[in-house]
Design a protein around this motif. Structure first.
Motif, PDB file in Angstrom:
ATOM      1  N   MET A 112      42.192  37.911  36.020  1.00  0.00           N
ATOM      2  CA  MET A 112      44.046  38.538  35.467  1.00  0.00           C
ATOM      3  C   MET A 112      44.574  37.088  36.814  1.00  0.00           C
ATOM      4  O   MET A 112      43.909  37.026  37.916  1.00  0.00           O
ATOM      5  CB  MET A 112      44.215  39.764  36.843  1.00  0.00           C
ATOM      6  N   ASP A 113      45.199  36.545  35.662  1.00  0.00           N
ATOM      7  CA  ASP A 113      46.245  35.404  36.206  1.00  0.00           C
ATOM      8  C   ASP A 113      47.403  35.711  37.345  1.00  0.00           C
ATOM      9  O   ASP A 113      48.360  36.242  36.180  1.00  0.00           O
ATOM     10  CB  ASP A 113      46.400  34.206  35.638  1.00  0.00           C
ATOM     11  N   LEU A 114      47.412  36.349  38.775  1.00  0.00           N
ATOM     12  CA  LEU A 114      48.180  37.000  39.264  1.00  0.00           C
ATOM     13  C   LEU A 114      49.821  36.504  39.051  1.00  0.00           C
ATOM     14  O   LEU A 114      50.842  36.088  39.153  1.00  0.00           O
ATOM     15  CB  LEU A 114      48.364  37.198  40.687  1.00  0.00           C
ATOM     16  N   GLU A 115      49.862  34.177  38.898  1.00  0.00           N
ATOM     17  CA  GLU A 115      51.012  34.017  39.072  1.00  0.00           C
ATOM     18  C   GLU A 115      51.165  33.767  37.617  1.00  0.00           C
ATOM     19  O   GLU A 115      52.649  34.422  37.946  1.00  0.00           O
ATOM     20  CB  GLU A 115      50.449  32.836  38.437  1.00  0.00           C
ATOM     21  N   LYS A 116      50.398  34.380  36.396  1.00  0.00           N
ATOM     22  CA  LYS A 116      51.281  34.890  35.309  1.00  0.00           C
ATOM     23  C   LYS A 116      51.868  36.194  35.289  1.00  0.00           C
ATOM     24  O   LYS A 116      53.058  36.152  34.137  1.00  0.00           O
ATOM     25  CB  LYS A 116      50.434  34.065  33.746  1.00  0.00           C
ATOM     26  N   TRP A 117      51.285  36.640  35.509  1.00  0.00           N
ATOM     27  CA  TRP A 117      51.525  37.993  35.883  1.00  0.00           C
ATOM     28  C   TRP A 117      53.157  38.779  36.820  1.00  0.00           C
ATOM     29  O   TRP A 117      53.922  39.751  35.812  1.00  0.00           O
ATOM     30  CB  TRP A 117      50.353  39.101  36.743  1.00  0.00           C
ATOM     31  N   ARG A 118      53.187  38.094  37.671  1.00  0.00           N
ATOM     32  CA  ARG A 118      54.197  38.172  38.133  1.00  0.00           C
ATOM     33  C   ARG A 118      55.595  37.431  38.079  1.00  0.00           C
ATOM     34  O   ARG A 118      56.354  37.826  37.577  1.00  0.00           O
ATOM     35  CB  ARG A 118      54.611  37.574  39.949  1.00  0.00           C
ATOM     36  N   PRO A 152      40.631  28.618  48.039  1.00  0.00           N
ATOM     37  CA  PRO A 152      40.448  28.496  46.954  1.00  0.00           C
ATOM     38  C   PRO A 152      38.423  28.276  46.224  1.00  0.00           C
ATOM     39  O   PRO A 152      38.641  28.685  45.600  1.00  0.00           O
ATOM     40  CB  PRO A 152      41.198  26.995  46.930  1.00  0.00           C
ATOM     41  N   SER A 153      38.036  28.359  47.790  1.00  0.00           N
ATOM     42  CA  SER A 153      36.417  28.508  47.301  1.00  0.00           C
ATOM     43  C   SER A 153      36.103  29.715  47.045  1.00  0.00           C
ATOM     44  O   SER A 153      34.828  29.694  46.613  1.00  0.00           O
ATOM     45  CB  SER A 153      35.664  27.843  48.294  1.00  0.00           C
ATOM     46  N   PHE A 154      36.907  31.006  47.172  1.00  0.00           N
ATOM     47  CA  PHE A 154      36.285  32.117  47.354  1.00  0.00           C
ATOM     48  C   PHE A 154      36.619  32.677  45.811  1.00  0.00           C
ATOM     49  O   PHE A 154      37.699  32.116  44.613  1.00  0.00           O
ATOM     50  CB  PHE A 154      36.717  33.227  47.996  1.00  0.00           C
ATOM     51  N   VAL A 155      35.588  33.459  45.071  1.00  0.00           N
ATOM     52  CA  VAL A 155      35.677  34.094  44.245  1.00  0.00           C
ATOM     53  C   VAL A 155      36.646  35.830  44.403  1.00  0.00           C
ATOM     54  O   VAL A 155      35.975  36.312  45.582  1.00  0.00           O
ATOM     55  CB  VAL A 155      34.481  34.620  43.908  1.00  0.00           C
ATOM     56  N   HIS A 156      37.286  35.651  43.933  1.00  0.00           N
ATOM     57  CA  HIS A 156      38.164  37.682  44.455  1.00  0.00           C
ATOM     58  C   HIS A 156      38.134  38.040  43.440  1.00  0.00           C
ATOM     59  O   HIS A 156      38.073  38.117  42.110  1.00  0.00           O
ATOM     60  CB  HIS A 156      39.654  36.825  44.783  1.00  0.00           C
ATOM     61  N   ARG A 185      44.164  34.626  41.922  1.00  0.00           N
ATOM     62  CA  ARG A 185      43.946  34.896  40.530  1.00  0.00           C
ATOM     63  C   ARG A 185      42.411  36.051  40.666  1.00  0.00           C
ATOM     64  O   ARG A 185      41.692  35.692  41.859  1.00  0.00           O
ATOM     65  CB  ARG A 185      42.401  33.699  40.453  1.00  0.00           C
ATOM     66  N   VAL A 186      42.568  37.073  40.109  1.00  0.00           N
ATOM     67  CA  VAL A 186      41.214  37.856  40.919  1.00  0.00           C
ATOM     68  C   VAL A 186      40.614  38.717  39.056  1.00  0.00           C
ATOM     69  O   VAL A 186      40.858  38.625  37.939  1.00  0.00           O
ATOM     70  CB  VAL A 186      41.993  39.582  41.592  1.00  0.00           C
ATOM     71  N   ILE A 187      39.698  38.860  39.534  1.00  0.00           N
ATOM     72  CA  ILE A 187      38.178  39.497  38.858  1.00  0.00           C
ATOM     73  C   ILE A 187      38.580  41.215  39.006  1.00  0.00           C
ATOM     74  O   ILE A 187      38.145  41.569  40.011  1.00  0.00           O
ATOM     75  CB  ILE A 187      37.512  39.183  38.629  1.00  0.00           C
ATOM     76  N   TYR A 188      39.456  41.413  38.357  1.00  0.00           N
ATOM     77  CA  TYR A 188      38.930  43.496  38.271  1.00  0.00           C
ATOM     78  C   TYR A 188      38.393  44.193  37.870  1.00  0.00           C
ATOM     79  O   TYR A 188      37.848  43.954  36.444  1.00  0.00           O
ATOM     80  CB  TYR A 188      40.377  44.064  37.291  1.00  0.00           C
ATOM     81  N   LEU A 189      36.878  45.216  39.325  1.00  0.00           N
ATOM     82  CA  LEU A 189      36.259  46.066  38.670  1.00  0.00           C
ATOM     83  C   LEU A 189      36.485  46.965  38.324  1.00  0.00           C
ATOM     84  O   LEU A 189      36.980  47.810  39.639  1.00  0.00           O
ATOM     85  CB  LEU A 189      34.952  45.331  39.202  1.00  0.00           C
ATOM     86  N   ASP A 190      36.608  47.877  37.854  1.00  0.00           N
ATOM     87  CA  ASP A 190      35.677  49.449  37.556  1.00  0.00           C
ATOM     88  C   ASP A 190      35.217  50.009  39.243  1.00  0.00           C
ATOM     89  O   ASP A 190      33.632  48.980  39.086  1.00  0.00           O
ATOM     90  CB  ASP A 190      36.165  50.282  36.972  1.00  0.00           C
TER      91      ASP A 190
END
Length: 538
Positions: free
Chosen positions: A242-248, A63-67, A171-176
C-alpha cells in the motif's frame, strides 16, 4: 455418596509484573497467553546497513526500513506471532523490518497494553509500535456477513491505515494474521506501484468476480457500471502493498466508507470487508506475482476443508477461510499443509504428564513441583519458568497492567468456582489487624505498608482471605523471603472466604527455592467431591 479427597496444592513464587497468574486451573484466555517461548534473535546478514552506526539517529520513519502492518488481538495472537516469526526468519535484514501493530481499543479478553508486553517478551529485539484502533469509528458501518468472524471491527482497520499510522510512514505491506512467509519480505517491498495505483496485490482474473456481489447489485444499472472501463479481477486483501501517500491523496478511506453505508441500506454483497475494496480498487491494482499470496488454505468461509497448493513457486502461504492451522493441529486433525505452518509456531504449552510422589524436577527450561500419590489420580503441580528466578522490582506501569489483568480475571470467575491465587506480591500485610480482620486473621509478620493495605483492599473487594495469616506459627516459620540484610513476608496465598475451611495447613519448604531467597509455600486443602454412581444395567 460423598468422599473426601486430600489435595496438596503447591504454590510457587511468581514475580509481580510478569505474566499474571490466576489459579491452579488456568483459564483459557490466560492459557493462550502463558504458553509462548522466546523467538530466536535474528540479526542482519551481509550487505545490510550496520545497526551500530545508525542506532543513534534511526527512527521508524527511516526509509531503510521495510514497514509491515498487522492487526493483533487475543483470538488470533498465535497466528500473528507465527507470521512475525516467519518474516524475521527469512528476512535478509531482519533488524530493518518494522512492524506497525493495530490493536483493538476494547479487546474482549486482553487489553492492548498486555498484548504489547507479551509481544516484547516473545521478540525482545523486535522493531514495533502498537496503535490503538477505535472501533466506534466503524462499528456502525459494519453489516452482517456469512461468517461472524468477518464482522470483527478489527478486520476493517486496514481501511484506516492512512489515518492511524504516522504521516512519515508512506508505504506499508499489510499482512493478515494467518500467513507465513518463506521468502525475503524485501523482495515484496521492492515491487513498484505504477502510475496512480495505491495498492498492489496478486490478482486472480480466472475467479468468478460476479459472485462477490448480490443479484441486486448486478441488476442495478447504475451500480453495475461502477467499474466503467476497468477490467476488475478478484484480489485478496490479506496481503497488500500500500502506498499511503496515494491513499491519502485519493481519499480512499471515504470511498470505501461510502460503499459500506450503501450496504447498510441495500444488500449488495455478503462477504465482510473485502467487497468494498473490490468496488474501489477492482481493475486498478498493481499485479504482484501469485507466489506472494497462495491463499485459501483454510478452506472456504462456510466449510473447513483441506486444499493443496497450485503448481509454481511459493513465497507466502495464507490460511484464509474458516480453518486455521493452529486449531486443526491442536485438534489432531491437521491438513497436510498445516505442517508447513507448525515450525513457526511459538506457542508451546506444557502437555499433561503424570509423576508419582512429592518432588521437584526440571522439565526443559521449567522447574516442576508436583504431588501425586497414585498413578490413576492426579493431584496438583506447578510449572515455573526458571528465568523468573530473582527478577523483582518491575516498573509501576507493568505492575498496573498486572493488577488490571488480575482484577479482570477474578471478576470473570463464576461465584461457584474455587479460586487459588498465589505469588510474590512484594508488599507487607503485617501482623496487626488494623481494621482488616475480615480478610486477615492476625498471624502475619512485620509491619504493614501502603501496598500491603492495597492488597487487603483487593481481597476485601473480591471476598478473599490471606491463608498465610490463618495459622499460628513460630515467627521464623512466617518468613517467606530472607536475605543477608532482611527477612520478611511478601508471598501470599489467597482463597475465597467461603473456602477458607478447606485449608488445613499452610507452611513453607526450606529445601526448595525458586530463588536463593524465597521459600516455597505449600497449602493443604481438603476438597469435598461428589462421587458419581455408575448406572445400573438391566
Amino acid at each position: 455418596m460423598n468422599w473426601l479427597h486430600s489435595v496438596t496444592v503447591l504454590i510457587c513464587i511468581l514475580f509481580l509484573g510478569f505474566m499474571p497468574f490466576e489459579s491452579i486451573a488456568i483459564r483459557p484466555v490466560l492459557d493462550r497467553l502463558l504458553g509462548y517461548t522466546e523467538a530466536p534473535d535474528y540479526r542482519n546478514g551481509v550487505g545490510c546497513p550496520a545497526m551500530e552506526e545508525l542506532a543513534e539517529t534511526m527512527s521508524y520513519c527511516d526509509p531503510s526500513f521495510v514497514h509491515i502492518t498487522m492487526t493483533l488481538d487475543s483470538e488470533y495472537l498465535r497466528g500473528s506471532m507465527a507470521a512475525v516469526h516467519s518474516v524475521l526468519r527469512h528476512a535478509s535484514c531482519p533488524e530493518h523490518v518494522f512492524f506497525h501493530v493495530i490493536a483493538a481499543e476494547f479487546d474482549p479478553e486482553v487489553n492492548p497494553r498486555v498484548l504489547t508486553h507479551l509481544v516484547r517478551s516473545i521478540f525482545p529485539s523486535l522493531n514495533f509500535k502498537v496503535y490503538i484502533f477505535r472501533e466506534d469509528i466503524v462499528i456502525n458501518l459494519i453489516s452482517s456477513s456469512i461468517r461472524q468472524a468477518l464482522e470483527n471491527p478489527l478486520n476493517y482497520a486496514r481501511n484506516y491505515l492512512g489515518d492511524i499510522l504516522d504521516p512519515c510512514v508512506n508505504r506499508v505491506i499489510y499482512l493478515d494474521s494467518d500467513v507465513i512467509l518463506v521468502d525475503d519480505v524485501r523482495k515484496l517491498w521492492n515491487v513498484q506501484l505504477s502510475g496512480s495505483r495505491a495498492i498492489g496485490a496478486p490478482e486472480y482474473c480466472h475467479a468468478n468476480f460476479t459472485k462477490y456481489f448480490t443479484d441486486s447489485f448486478w441488476s442495478d444499472l447504475v451500480l453495475s457500471r461502477v467499474f466503467g472501463s476497468r477490467n476488475p479481477c478478484y484480489f485478496n486483501t490479506g496481503v497488500m502493498l500500500m502506498d499511503l501517500e496515494k491513499w491519502r491523496e485519493g481519499n480512499y478511506r471515504l470511498k470505501i466508507e461510502s460503499w459500506m453505508k450503501l450496504q447498510r441500506k441495500r444488500r449488495i454483497y455478503e462477504l465482510g470487508s473485502l467487497p468494498p475494496f473490490l468496488l474501489v480498487f477492482g481493475g486498478n491494482v498493481e499485479p504482484i506475482d501469485h507466489k506472494w499470496n497462495q491463499h485459501g488454505l483454510g478452506g472456504d468461509n462456510v466449510k473447513v476443508s483441506c486444499r493443496s497448493l497450485p503448481p509454481g513457486p511459493v513465497s507466502l502461504l495464507h490460511w484464509s477461510g474458516k480453518g486455521k492451522p493452529w486449531v486443526r493441529l491442536d485438534e489432531k486433525k491437521p491438513c497436510p499443509l498445516d505442517y508447513l505452518w507448525e515450525p513457526y509456531d511459538l506457542y508451546k504449552p506444557i502437555r499433561e504428564t503424570k509423576w508419582v510422589g512429592f518432588k521437584a524436577r526440571d522439565v526443559g527450561r521449567y522447574r516442576l513441583w508436583y504431588s501425586e500419590s497414585e498413578r490413576h489420580r492426579n493431584e496438583a503441580g506447578i510449572l515455573v519458568d526458571q528465568e523468573l528466578r530473582g527478577k523483582v522490582g518491575l516498573e509501576k506501569e507493568v505492575k498496573a497492567i498486572f493488577w488490571e489483568v488480575l482484577d479482570k480475571v477474578v471478576r470473570s470467575v463464576p461465584s461457584s468456582a474455587k479460586i487459588v491465587i498465589a505469588g510474590d506480591f512484594n508488599r507487607h500485610t503485617g501482623v496487626l489487624l488494623g481494621g482488616y480482620d475480615d480478610v486477615h486473621e492476625g498471624f502475619g509478620f512485620g509491619d504493614r505498608n501502603g501496598e500491603g493495605a492495597a492488597l487487603l483492599d483487593f481481597e476485601r473487594a473480591f471476598g478473599l482471605v490471606v491463608v498465610n495469616s490463618s495459622f499460628s506459627k513460630k515467627e521464623d516459620h512466617l518468613i517467606t523471603f530472607q536475605s543477608a540484610i532482611a527477612k520478611t513476608q511478601i508471598d501470599f496465598l489467597l482463597l475465597r472466604k467461603g473456602d477458607r475451611v478447606l485449608c488445613k495447613d499452610c507452611k513453607f519448604i526450606l529445601s526448595e527455592n525458586l530463588s536463593t531467597q524465597h521459600r516455597l509455600l505449600v497449602m493443604d486443602l481438603i476438597i469435598m467431591m461428589s462421587k458419581k454412581r455408575r448406572s445400573e444395567e438391566g
